[in-house]
Write an enzyme that holds these catalytic residues in place. Sequence first.
Site, PDB file in Angstrom:
ATOM      1  CE  LYS A  14     -30.116  32.571 -19.503  1.00  0.00           C
ATOM      2  NZ  LYS A  14     -28.738  33.048 -19.252  1.00  0.00           N
ATOM      3  NE  ARG A  88     -30.041  38.233 -22.215  1.00  0.00           N
ATOM      4  CZ  ARG A  88     -29.969  36.983 -22.670  1.00  0.00           C
ATOM      5  NH1 ARG A  88     -31.022  36.427 -23.223  1.00  0.00           N
ATOM      6  NH2 ARG A  88     -28.856  36.294 -22.542  1.00  0.00           N
ATOM      7  NE  ARG A 127     -21.637  28.572 -23.821  1.00  0.00           N
ATOM      8  CZ  ARG A 127     -22.734  29.248 -23.474  1.00  0.00           C
ATOM      9  NH1 ARG A 127     -23.726  28.647 -22.861  1.00  0.00           N
ATOM     10  NH2 ARG A 127     -22.816  30.539 -23.715  1.00  0.00           N
ATOM     11  NE  ARG A 160     -23.062  31.643 -27.432  1.00  0.00           N
ATOM     12  CZ  ARG A 160     -24.085  31.717 -26.598  1.00  0.00           C
ATOM     13  NH1 ARG A 160     -24.818  30.642 -26.374  1.00  0.00           N
ATOM     14  NH2 ARG A 160     -24.385  32.827 -25.982  1.00  0.00           N
ATOM     15  NE  ARG A 171     -23.153  37.037 -23.349  1.00  0.00           N
ATOM     16  CZ  ARG A 171     -22.941  35.719 -23.476  1.00  0.00           C
ATOM     17  NH1 ARG A 171     -21.728  35.260 -23.711  1.00  0.00           N
ATOM     18  NH2 ARG A 171     -23.930  34.875 -23.379  1.00  0.00           N
TER      19      ARG A 171
HETATM   20  P1  AMP Z   1     -28.084  33.732 -24.895  1.00  0.00           P
HETATM   21  O1  AMP Z   1     -27.937  32.571 -25.829  1.00  0.00           O
HETATM   22  O2  AMP Z   1     -29.362  33.721 -24.110  1.00  0.00           O
HETATM   23  O3  AMP Z   1     -26.866  33.931 -24.017  1.00  0.00           O
HETATM   24  O4  AMP Z   1     -28.177  35.056 -25.809  1.00  0.00           O
HETATM   25  C1  AMP Z   1     -27.118  35.437 -26.651  1.00  0.00           C
HETATM   26  C2  AMP Z   1     -27.244  36.914 -27.006  1.00  0.00           C
HETATM   27  O5  AMP Z   1     -28.476  37.142 -27.722  1.00  0.00           O
HETATM   28  C3  AMP Z   1     -27.332  37.829 -25.794  1.00  0.00           C
HETATM   29  O6  AMP Z   1     -26.048  38.174 -25.268  1.00  0.00           O
HETATM   30  C4  AMP Z   1     -28.043  39.045 -26.387  1.00  0.00           C
HETATM   31  O7  AMP Z   1     -27.152  39.816 -27.160  1.00  0.00           O
HETATM   32  C5  AMP Z   1     -29.044  38.396 -27.332  1.00  0.00           C
HETATM   33  N1  AMP Z   1     -30.350  38.135 -26.659  1.00  0.00           N
HETATM   34  C6  AMP Z   1     -30.877  36.935 -26.273  1.00  0.00           C
HETATM   35  N2  AMP Z   1     -32.075  37.105 -25.676  1.00  0.00           N
HETATM   36  C7  AMP Z   1     -32.318  38.442 -25.694  1.00  0.00           C
HETATM   37  C8  AMP Z   1     -33.373  39.257 -25.195  1.00  0.00           C
HETATM   38  N3  AMP Z   1     -34.433  38.747 -24.541  1.00  0.00           N
HETATM   39  N4  AMP Z   1     -33.282  40.608 -25.395  1.00  0.00           N
HETATM   40  C9  AMP Z   1     -32.238  41.152 -26.043  1.00  0.00           C
HETATM   41  N5  AMP Z   1     -31.193  40.447 -26.518  1.00  0.00           N
HETATM   42  C10 AMP Z   1     -31.224  39.096 -26.342  1.00  0.00           C
END
Ligand code: AMP
Length: 223
Positions: A14, A88, A127, A160, A171
């Site tokens: 993404k 989400r 990554r 990360r 996840r």
């Molecule tokens: P990402 O960088 O998009 O993979 O997001 C990393 C983490 O941030 C995710 O695994 C969630 O714990 C949290 N997160 C990101 N976006 C959201 C969202 N829209 N709603 C809830 N938690 C989020």
Amino acid sequence: MIFLLLMGPPGSGKGTQAKMLEDRLGLRHLSTGDLIRAEISQGTTRGKEFEQRINQGMLVEDSQIFDLLRNYLVKIDSRGVILDGFPRTTQQAHMLNDLAAELSASITGVFSLTIDDRAIVDRLGARLVCQSCGASFNKTTKPPRLDDICDLCGGPLGVRSDDRPETVLVRLQDYAKRRDDIASFYQNKHLWHDVDADRAPELVCDAICRIFKNNVGKGESKA
Ligand code: AMP
């Protein structure tokens, strides 16, 4: 303002697609994961709470992530935004619809990147992310010039904490559980498009741009 939504399991690309689409479509990339990490790096009470949740592979609460997103969107001056990582949950999808109405914005398409779990665990295990500027590298497909040093700012690279295989599996299961409800929500509005993400990023981006250009103005774009 328009909203283009990028959906997909963690590691489906993404972030990479959002950056490419930014250039190709002249929209601004907004990652809710980045908003959360910025809050964590400020060391606020809310940031500490977020850190605990995301290290366990859990989502941040709908109302909290929505506040961060809304605060960002009401201030920016942009033709449109690529939302990476939001919504989400179906609750977030409803909140986004209300926000779009408030801002006179349109949701022009929801692009769901599809790829199987095994390919994702491999991708995320490789990554590397810069701890200073957030730039992303990959041990196999995009290695840094010097081991563990960011090409862009010289900062230290690391894995990360939520990319560890055990957290990735949580996840992925969580994403699979929520995906279908969100898909139905947008399929009913004729906005949902599945895109095969297990190929070169340029080809994925071409596919999204083709659909985007063919579909702007079609479907139920107003909230
Ligand atoms: P990402 O960088 O998009 O993979 O997001 C990393 C983490 O941030 C995710 O695994 C969630 O714990 C949290 N997160 C990101 N976006 C959201 C969202 N829209 N709603 C809830 N938690 C989020």
